[in-house]
Structures are given as structure tokens and as C-alpha cells.
Design an enzyme around this catalytic site. Structure first.
Site, PDB file in Angstrom:
ATOM      1  N   LYS A 100       5.058   2.428  -3.127  1.00  0.00           N
ATOM      2  CA  LYS A 100       4.953   3.831  -3.535  1.00  0.00           C
ATOM      3  C   LYS A 100       5.046   3.882  -5.050  1.00  0.00           C
ATOM      4  O   LYS A 100       5.612   2.976  -5.675  1.00  0.00           O
ATOM      5  CB  LYS A 100       6.088   4.657  -2.926  1.00  0.00           C
ATOM      6  CG  LYS A 100       5.733   6.114  -2.758  1.00  0.00           C
ATOM      7  CD  LYS A 100       4.860   6.329  -1.537  1.00  0.00           C
ATOM      8  CE  LYS A 100       4.428   7.764  -1.376  1.00  0.00           C
ATOM      9  NZ  LYS A 100       3.759   7.978  -0.095  1.00  0.00           N
TER      10      LYS A 100
ATOM     11  N   SER B  10      -7.603   4.703   4.453  1.00  0.00           N
ATOM     12  CA  SER B  10      -7.472   4.025   3.155  1.00  0.00           C
ATOM     13  C   SER B  10      -7.728   2.533   3.334  1.00  0.00           C
ATOM     14  O   SER B  10      -8.383   1.896   2.501  1.00  0.00           O
ATOM     15  CB  SER B  10      -6.064   4.207   2.592  1.00  0.00           C
ATOM     16  OG  SER B  10      -6.014   5.329   1.763  1.00  0.00           O
TER      17      SER B  10
ATOM     18  N   LYS C   4       0.854  -1.198   0.000  1.00  0.00           N
ATOM     19  CA  LYS C   4       0.000   0.000   0.000  1.00  0.00           C
ATOM     20  C   LYS C   4       0.878   1.231   0.000  1.00  0.00           C
ATOM     21  O   LYS C   4       1.867   1.291   0.733  1.00  0.00           O
ATOM     22  CB  LYS C   4      -0.831  -0.037   1.297  1.00  0.00           C
ATOM     23  CG  LYS C   4      -1.865   1.038   1.410  1.00  0.00           C
ATOM     24  CD  LYS C   4      -3.231   0.524   1.029  1.00  0.00           C
ATOM     25  CE  LYS C   4      -4.227   1.640   0.804  1.00  0.00           C
ATOM     26  NZ  LYS C   4      -4.009   2.392  -0.435  1.00  0.00           N
TER      27      LYS C   4
END
Ligand code: NAD
Length: 428
Positions: free
Chosen positions: A104, A357, A68
């Protein structure tokens, strides 16, 4: 900036490793990103020409779950920077116990030079290029610097077109109308407020006599300033890229938010006659002056590398809550530590964004959607519990809070790596 980010992250990791036992397997694995992808994205520009942009996506470690992390549109984006930020995300997700690893992504460009049409084509082209590298069970991107819910919506839509099925759980930070979570837009500031309030209770501080300065009045900084104002704290200074405002009796944060929204800069607010009346007795200050104000709490919520070896000895605040990512360099850290200043680290304080999120991903996968109050309750319970654990580790081992947060994350990463169990076949 890039190498200092990674160097600083590694220095902090090395410090934490002195206080926690982790297997050679885990420490060896954590030195390398699991997978790094570099892509070229051809985009038809509005004038008919073709421009090719460079994009990246890195999945650092997925031992605890799918990876993530945000997608950044910025001229400074490089593979090195993306790898450093993916490493950082690995620790952030572990520190607050989300079932995710770190990732990322980014595209090297100045997004302000593109039209909205061009931005949409670029966003969809990026997803075309990385579609096999991401997925709801593989890697789930989110917004970061200069990306927003609209861009996440385009990207989710493009992924769904490629897969020929609606796949909302592939991206988080989407607009609510496309499966985004209630409360996601305010999550980072809200999470930071919960952590701050829980930690300040340990010091028996009365909000009415506690002064706060906030650097950065954007998405994260303005939300935390507003919540502190509503809780009765004296928010005496705020700033943005144009400069800051100071008022020793406390600023009227709701009015500043309103005027910032209409004028887009705090300096402009200062010059508005009506606001000068609203915050009668205030002064303008520079961002450097804000950092060294005589306040109880300092909240850097703008950029990285703001408190360094150069200015750490002038910081007067007793407590620092890092809402920005990496606002203090490791050299700055050591000086603050010697001076007995409490630094509550970014991987805890700003984890509200990635936590909500996670909630968005859970809601997309279950098809059951929560109210803002439910999201907020879960966020509070999670972040306060993790903050308490980090506080306890820091007290028990007599180590700074940042090192304690890394220790907390490393214990979880070690458990995940060791659970694979294969080392015992070969090493007794
Ligand atoms: P933003 O773009 O909404 O706001 C940034 C603010 O900083 C703006 O007010 C801008 O004017 C100000 N700023 C820029 N340069 C400055 C300078 N030199 N001095 C003072 N202020 C300056 O960004 P954001 O989403 O609020 O993010 C702020 C920080 O928080 C970043 O470090 C980001 O990585 C971190 N963060 C944000 C989130 C999130 O969900 N928004 C999550 C985790 C971490």
C-alpha cells in the site's frame, strides 16, 4: 481509525489461526512488513511557493509474488495506516489466489486543495521518490481513495521516463488508452455482483422477492446496485454522503445513476421534480437508517467502521456483502455472528478490483489485450470458484465466512513460506 484497522485485522487473523496449521516461520514473518519507505516530496505550487508532502510505500509480504496495492491521497494517511492496509492486501491477494503479495502507499494531503497542475507535479514527485522501491516485478501500485486512472497514467509515465523505457506494467488502473484493462473501472462492483449471485443461489432466493439496501453510490456501490437491478433484485434503498432514498417497490437505479452523474448527490436527485415522479412513493432516509432497514441483503459500499457494537444488534438484513473495506468492526462481527447473519467478507467480495488489476498487469506484460467480455468471464470464473471454496471451508469447519476467507488465504501463505524449506535444516 488506523489502530482499529490493524487491531481488527489482527483479531481476525488470530481467530483464523485457531483453524489452520501454519508454521511458526510463517506466523512470525507475517507479523512484520517486509519493507517500509517514508519519503518527502517537494512540490512547486502554482503561486511559486514550495511545499513538502509526506509519502509512504509499504511492501508487506512478497513470498507469493511481487506486491500489489493502491495509493491513497488523504489527510489521514500515516505510516501505521499504510502498513495496516498493506497487511490487508496480503490476505486479499492470497484469498483469491493472485500471484501477488500485499502493499500500500499514500501521501498525506487533502487533494481537493491542489490544482490539477499541482496534483500532477505531486504524483510525478512521489514516483521520483519511490522509483527504486517499485517495479513490474517488485511492487505494482494501483488507485485507491482519491487517486484515479489519470493519476496512475502520470505515475506510469514518470516511471517510464526514469527507466528510459515504456513500463506500463508498473501501475494498474491506468486509462485504457495508456494500457489500462477493459472493465477495470467497473471491476469491484461487477466482482461483488458475481459473488453475491453465486452465494444467493445456495439459499434458493428469488431475486424478484429479495430486497437490497446499498450504502454508498460511488464507483463500487452504483455498479453493484445497477447489476442487481438488472438481475431483477428489488434495490429498495441507496445512499451517498448526503443521505439516502428508500422506495419499498424498488428504486429505478439507471435513472438514479443518470441523475447522480448530473447532480452529484442523491439528495439533489430527490429534490428534482422529475425524479420524484420516477421513484414515486419513495422516502429520504439517513445513512444510519439505511443500515438498519428491514431488507434481505445489506451492502455497505462507502466507508470503514459502519457496523459496530453500537448498531449491530439493530441490523435486520439476513445477508451482508462487504463491498467497502472494513465496514464492520470485529466487535460488530461477533454480534452479527451470534444473531446468525451471514457476512460475506471484504477480502472476497471486493476483490474484483485487484483481480482485474492483475489481468491488466498480465496484458501489459504479454502485449495481448482482451475484450471486456473476456475480462468479465475470467473475473466471474475466478471469484465464483474462490467464493465456493470459502463457503465450503466455512461449512466444513463450522466457522464464519470471514474466518474461512482468512483460513483460505493463510493456507496459501503457509504453502509459500514452507516451500522455502529451510526450517527443516534446523528443526526436526
Ligand atoms: P467512491 O468515492 O467512488 O464512492 C464512495 C461513495 O460513498 C460515494 O457515493 C460517497 O458519497 C459515499 N459516502 C461517503 N461518505 C458516506 C457516508 N458517511 N455514508 C454513506 N455514503 C457515503 O469510492 P469507491 O471506489 O466506490 O469505494 C467505496 C468503498 O469500496 C471503499 O471502502 C473502498 O475502499 C472500497 N473498494 C473500492 C474498490 C474500487 O475499485 N473502487 C476496490 C476495493 C474496495
Amino acid at each position: 481509525m488506523t489502530s482499529s484497522l490493524l487491531t481488527d485485522a489482527n483479531r481476525r487473523l488470530e481467530r483464523a489461526l485457531k483453524h489452520v496449521h501454519i508454521s511458526e516461520d510463517a506466523s512470525e514473518r507475517l507479523k512484520f512488513p517486509k519493507a517500509s519507505l517514508k519519503v518527502s516530496i517537494p512540490v512547486r505550487m502554482d503561486d511559486g511557493s514550495l511545499r513538502v508532502f509526506e509519502g509512504y510505500r509499504v511492501r508487506y509480504d512478497d513470498t507469493r509474488g511481487p506486491t500489489k496495492g493502491g495509493i491513497r491521497f488523504h489527510p489521514n494517511v500515516t505510516m501505521d495506516e499504510v502498513q495496516s492496509l498493506a497487511f490487508w492486501m496480503t490476505f486479499k491477494c492470497a484469498a483469491v489466489n493472485l500471484p501477488f503479495g500485499g502493499a500500500k502507499g499514500g501521501i498525506t494531503l487533502n487533494p481537493k486543495e491542489l490544482s490539477k497542475f499541482e496534483l500532477e507535479r505531486l504524483s510525478r514527485g512521489y514516483v521520483d521518490a519511490i522509483a527504486d522501491f517499485i517495479g513490474p516485478d517488485i511492487d505494482i501500485p494501483a488507485p485507491d481513495v482519491y487517486t484515479n486512472p489519470m493519476i496512475m497514467g502520470w505515475m506510469m509515465d514518470q516511471y517510464s521516463i526514469i527507466r528510459r523505457q515504456l513500463s506500463p506494467a508498473v501501475m494498474t488502473g491506468k486509462p485504457v488508452g495508456m494500457g489500462g484493462s477493459q472493465g477495470r473501472d467497473r471491476a469491484t462492483g461487477t466482482g461483488a455482483f458475481y459473488v453475491l449471485a453465486a452465494m444467493m443461489a445456495k439459499f434458493d432466493r428469488n431475486p424478484a422477492t429479495t430486497t437490497v439496501a446499498v450504502q454508498g453510490f460511488g464507483n463500487a456501490g452504483s455498479v453493484v446496485a445497477r447489476l442487481l437491478f438488472e438481475a431483477g433484485y428489488q434495490v429498495v434503498a441507496v445512499s451517498d454522503s448526503h443521505g439516502g432514498l428508500y422506495c419499498d417497490r424498488g428504486l429505478d437505479i439507471p435513472s438514479l445513476q443518470q441523475f447522480k452523474a448530473s447532480t452529484r448527490s442523491l439528495q439533489a436527485v430527490y429534490c428534482e421534480g422529475t425524479v420524484c415522479n420516477l421513484v414515486d412513493g419513495h422516502d429520504t432516509i439517513t445513512n444510519d437508517e439505511l443500515l438498519t432497514l428491514d431488507v434481505d441483503i445489506l451492502i455497505p459500499a462507502a466507508l470503514e467502521n459502519q457496523i459496530t457494537a453500537e448498531n449491530a444488534s439493530q441490523i435486520q438484513a439476513e445477508y451482508i456483502f462487504e463491498v467497502a473495506n472494513g465496514p464492520i468492526t470485529s466487535a460488530g462481527d461477533r454480534i452479527l455472528e451470534d444473531r446468525g447473519i451471514y457476512v460475506f467478507p471484504d477480502i472476497l467480495v471486493n476483490a474484483g478490483g485487484v483481480t482485474v488489476s492483475y489481468y491488466e498487469w498480465v496484458q501489459n506484460r504479454s502485449g495481448l489485450y482482451w475484450s471486456e467480455a473476456e475480462v468479465s468471464d475470467r473475473l466471474k470464473n475466478k471469484l465464483v470458484a474462490e467464493a465456493e471454496d470459502i463457503w465450503r471451508i466455512s461449512q466444513n469447519l463450522a466457522i464464519p465466512l470471514r474466518t474461512a476467507a482468512y483460513v483460505h488465504a493463510l493456507e496459501r501463505l503457509e504453502a509459500a513460506h514452507s516451500a522455502r524449506g529451510t526450517r527443516d535444516y534446523y528443526v526436526s
